[in-house]
Design an enzyme around this catalytic site. Structure first.
Site, mmCIF file in Angstrom:
data_model
loop_
_atom_site.group_PDB
_atom_site.id
_atom_site.type_symbol
_atom_site.label_atom_id
_atom_site.label_comp_id
_atom_site.label_asym_id
_atom_site.label_seq_id
_atom_site.Cartn_x
_atom_site.Cartn_y
_atom_site.Cartn_z
ATOM 1 C CD GLU A 139 0.854 0.440 8.372
ATOM 2 O OE1 GLU A 139 -0.324 0.912 8.344
ATOM 3 O OE2 GLU A 139 1.741 0.970 7.376
ATOM 4 N N GLY A 170 0.863 -1.101 0.004
ATOM 5 C CA GLY A 170 0.020 -0.019 -0.115
ATOM 6 C C GLY A 170 0.900 1.348 0.013
HETATM 7 N N1 PCA Z 1 0.608 0.432 4.429
HETATM 8 C C1 PCA Z 1 0.762 -1.024 4.617
HETATM 9 C C2 PCA Z 1 -0.467 -1.473 4.997
HETATM 10 C C3 PCA Z 1 -1.462 -0.648 3.929
HETATM 11 C C4 PCA Z 1 -0.761 0.646 3.844
HETATM 12 O O1 PCA Z 1 -0.929 1.605 3.506
HETATM 13 C C5 PCA Z 1 1.498 -1.522 3.089
HETATM 14 O O2 PCA Z 1 1.842 -0.361 2.498
HETATM 15 O O3 PCA Z 1 1.799 -2.510 2.991
#
Ligand code: PCA
Length: 175
Positions: A100, A26
């Protein structure tokens, strides 16, 4: 002999505890809004190992008023999701868990990945085509409506979907 036993314990336990592979799909990917956090040495160390995609299909959706990407822990639906594998130290792992909001918003779990291209040549090179496991921030704590949302195989905050990721109030205030 006693010293050797101790050494064996140290070498067998330490790498597992202090170095971990994380798959990001992400906003933490290169070119995405939170990539700079992976590069910030105040957060710890992260070394890019390879591009990869999930062995199983998962729904990767964009949700909440902040347009946050979530990989829903529903294997078998959605798409084979593309992302990047990093080797992170304990400090970076702790930073990421906090950032997160693990385990409330996402949970960190192991996922099976098919390695695509990597930079090669490095000490920790992953062979392209091989299968590896790495941690991913995916979620079980999603709203049922999210299962109806469009799914993406390769998240891009700036994509045609127009659902630009917003950092305002994130991660404190989610809705
Ligand atoms: N950050 C984490 C999980 C979703 C996000 O935006 C990622 O990039 O894997």
């Amino acid at each position: 002999m006693k010293g050797f036993g101790l050494l064996l314990i140290i070498v067998s336990v330490f790498p597992a505890v202090h170095v971990t592979k994380v798959f990001v799909y992400g906003t933490l990917k290169e070119g995405q809004p939170n990539y700079f956090r992976m590069k910030d040495h105040n957060n710890g160390q992260a070394e890019f190992l390879a591009h990869a995609r999930t062995v199983d299909r998962y729904p990767l959706v964009i949700a909440t008023k902040h347009n946050i990407p979530f990989l829903l822990n529903v294997p078998g639906t959605g798409q084979r999701v593309h992302g990047e594998i990093y080797r992170v130290d304990q400090k970076m792992l702790e930073f990421l868990d906090k950032f997160e909001e693990c385990p409330e918003m996402y949970q960190r779990r192991l996922i099976r990945l098919e390695v695509q291209d990597g930079p090669g040549g490095g000490e920790h090179t992953l062979e392209s085509g091989s299968c590896v496991e790495a941690f991913v921030y995916s979620t079980d704590t999603y709203e049922p409506e999210w299962l109806q949302k469009p799914t993406y195989e390769n998240y891009n905050a700036y994509g045609d979907h127009g659902l630009l990721y917003s950092e305002d109030g994130y991660p404190e205030e989610l809705e």
